[in-house]
Design a protein around this motif. Structure first.
Motif, short mmCIF file in Angstrom:
data_model
loop_
_atom_site.label_atom_id
_atom_site.label_comp_id
_atom_site.label_asym_id
_atom_site.label_seq_id
_atom_site.Cartn_x
_atom_site.Cartn_y
_atom_site.Cartn_z
N UNK A 124 -5.94 -7.02 -28.43
CA UNK A 124 -7.39 -6.92 -28.61
C UNK A 124 -8.04 -6.23 -27.42
N UNK A 125 -9.19 -5.61 -27.67
CA UNK A 125 -9.95 -5.03 -26.56
C UNK A 125 -10.91 -6.08 -26.04
N UNK A 126 -11.10 -6.05 -24.73
CA UNK A 126 -11.96 -7.05 -24.11
C UNK A 126 -13.13 -6.37 -23.39
N UNK A 127 -14.32 -6.81 -23.75
CA UNK A 127 -15.53 -6.38 -23.06
C UNK A 127 -16.03 -7.57 -22.23
N UNK A 128 -16.19 -7.36 -20.94
CA UNK A 128 -16.71 -8.43 -20.08
C UNK A 128 -18.22 -8.28 -19.92
N UNK A 129 -18.91 -9.41 -19.92
CA UNK A 129 -20.32 -9.44 -19.53
C UNK A 129 -20.33 -10.25 -18.24
N UNK A 130 -20.66 -9.60 -17.15
CA UNK A 130 -20.40 -10.23 -15.85
C UNK A 130 -21.50 -9.88 -14.85
N UNK A 131 -21.71 -10.78 -13.89
CA UNK A 131 -22.76 -10.56 -12.89
C UNK A 131 -22.21 -10.12 -11.54
N UNK A 132 -20.89 -10.12 -11.38
CA UNK A 132 -20.34 -9.89 -10.04
C UNK A 132 -19.48 -8.63 -10.03
N UNK A 133 -19.98 -7.61 -9.37
CA UNK A 133 -19.30 -6.33 -9.30
C UNK A 133 -17.88 -6.46 -8.77
N UNK A 134 -16.96 -5.85 -9.46
CA UNK A 134 -15.60 -5.79 -8.93
C UNK A 134 -14.84 -7.10 -8.96
N UNK A 135 -15.36 -8.11 -9.64
CA UNK A 135 -14.64 -9.39 -9.69
C UNK A 135 -13.45 -9.28 -10.66
N UNK A 136 -12.66 -10.33 -10.75
CA UNK A 136 -11.39 -10.24 -11.48
C UNK A 136 -11.58 -10.00 -12.98
N UNK A 137 -12.52 -10.71 -13.60
CA UNK A 137 -12.67 -10.58 -15.06
C UNK A 137 -13.03 -9.15 -15.48
N UNK A 138 -14.02 -8.51 -14.87
CA UNK A 138 -14.25 -7.11 -15.25
C UNK A 138 -13.08 -6.19 -14.91
N UNK A 139 -12.40 -6.48 -13.81
CA UNK A 139 -11.26 -5.62 -13.43
C UNK A 139 -10.16 -5.68 -14.48
#
Ligand code: F6R
Length: 369
Positions: A124-139
């Motif tokens: 599956x493709x994952x889109x993160x909605x995140x508040x912290x630049x460069x954190x693990x989940x968006x990476x």
């Protein structure tokens, strides 16, 4: 650093109009079209997605619950929302056409991270909605839509939540745009109101003194219940979570329709019950039903605290306390209706002498499963 406020939480509640506006900035054009360049998932994949699965924990999960109402109503794509901690252990059905949305303020929540890893392993493709630049989940995600709430220091999430809602609305509308969903006139009004929502949140913040007063008067209550329907249901869950974590009080959120299936037995004389009332416009059935629910709990002795939009006179006879919020399309109402519940919990906890920025037993980011 607290900018003149006694607590970071108060500062962060006050920053919400800006946080919301910053999260919208540059993403809605003058013609109402959305530009979300950061979503690097090809349009083709967004068009082919046949299911959306949202994962998150705590407050982020509540944002996901609200997103489901918007996504399914606006795009007609089936959407599931699941606590990240439950998700992968039940062997969920995922494939290449599932779009997984992982919501996390910190970007470091282990439960959410493990859920997204599991989803990616299934293709599956994952889109993160995140508040912290460069954190693990968006990476580790295929794409990220950043919320621009700025650093959130208080353990209890406030401004991050409102910006998560904004991001979810943007994703839902963008999916509709890419998939050329046939929309009626409704959507134009929604986009305009969303673009203006920072100002609406500001308006709510200016009317919070009676809410603070009410909260102080309830410092000795043993329990508070929260009821809602439709998107007001997750708002009720969020209001209850804030009260638990900050005031260490028993608080529970219910879907108002579930009352008669059990929770109504909890109602006793003087019990404070907060009810989040959807807009009477356009969805009058929903509205009528919740007005009956208010009457039902009040007839059993509850002290009713009603959050309703300006001009909704039908609730007046049954509200011991009435908290007004601006009229907005129902799906957007959480942006304004959550704010009084945050203020309520913060003030009640302060009245009890609790340290609201650092509630006991909690950490800002939960990096263990
Ligand atoms: C509640 C709260 C928590 C977080 C949850 C997820 O006020 O702050 O419930 O929402 O731990 O955290 P993130 O969003 O960082 O993944």
């Amino acid at each position: 650093e607290k900018g003149g406020y006694d607590y970071f939480m108060l500062k962060e509640i006050a920053e919400q109009p800006k946080a919301v506006a910053d999260t919208l900035l540059g993403r809605i054009g003058a013609d109402g079209r959305l530009t979300l360049d950061e979503i690097r998932i090809p349009d083709r994949a967004l068009r082919e997605a046949d299911k959306i699965v949202i994962v998150g924990c705590g407050t982020a999960f509540h944002a996901g619950l609200i997103a489901k109402y918007a996504i399914e109503h606006w795009t007609r794509i089936p959407c599931e929302v699941e606590l990240a901690s439950e998700f992968r252990y039940r062997d969920p059905i995922l494939d290449r056409r599932t779009l997984v949305v992982a919501i996390s303020q910190s970007g470091e929540t282990m439960d959410t991270l493990m859920a997204l890893r599991h989803a990616r392993e299934q293709g599956s493709r994952v889109l993160a909605i995140c508040n912290t630049n460069g954190s693990t989940i968006p990476r580790e995600s295929d794409a990220v839509l950043y919320t621009h709430a700025g650093p959130e220091v208080a353990v209890a999430s406030t401004k991050a939540f409102l910006t998560q809602l904004v991001a979810c609305y943007l994703v839902a509308l963008y999916l509709g745009q890419v998939r050329q969903t046939k929309w009626g006139d409704e959507i134009g009004a929604v986009v305009r109101q969303l673009a203006d929502s920072g100002r609406l949140v500001e308006q709510v913040l200016h009317t919070m003194e009676p809410v603070r007063e009410l909260a102080r008067s309830l410092a000795d209550a043993r329990s508070v219940l929260f009821l809602g329907r439709h998107v007001g249901y997750p708002v009720a869950l969020e209001g209850a979570l804030k009260l638990k974590e900050l005031a260490y009080m028993h608080a529970e959120g219910f879907a108002a329709g579930e009352l008669k299936h059990g929770p109504i037995a909890l109602i006793e004389d003087g019990l404070p019950v907060v009810v989040v009332v959807p807009s009477p416009q356009g969805r009058s059935v929903l509205h009528d039903k919740i007005v009956s629910n208010i009457q039902e709990v009040r007839a059993r002795g509850a002290r009713t605290i009603v959050v309703a939009e300006e001009g909704d006179t039908a609730v007046e006879p049954y509200a011991d306390h009435l908290i007004r919020v601006p009229a907005v399309p129902t799906l957007l109402q959480p942006l304004v209706a959550t704010v009084p519940l945050q203020v309520f919990a913060c003030e009640l906890a302060t009245a009890k002498g609790h340290e609201v920025d650092q509630p006991r037993n909690l950490a800002k980011s939960v990096t263990v499963e």
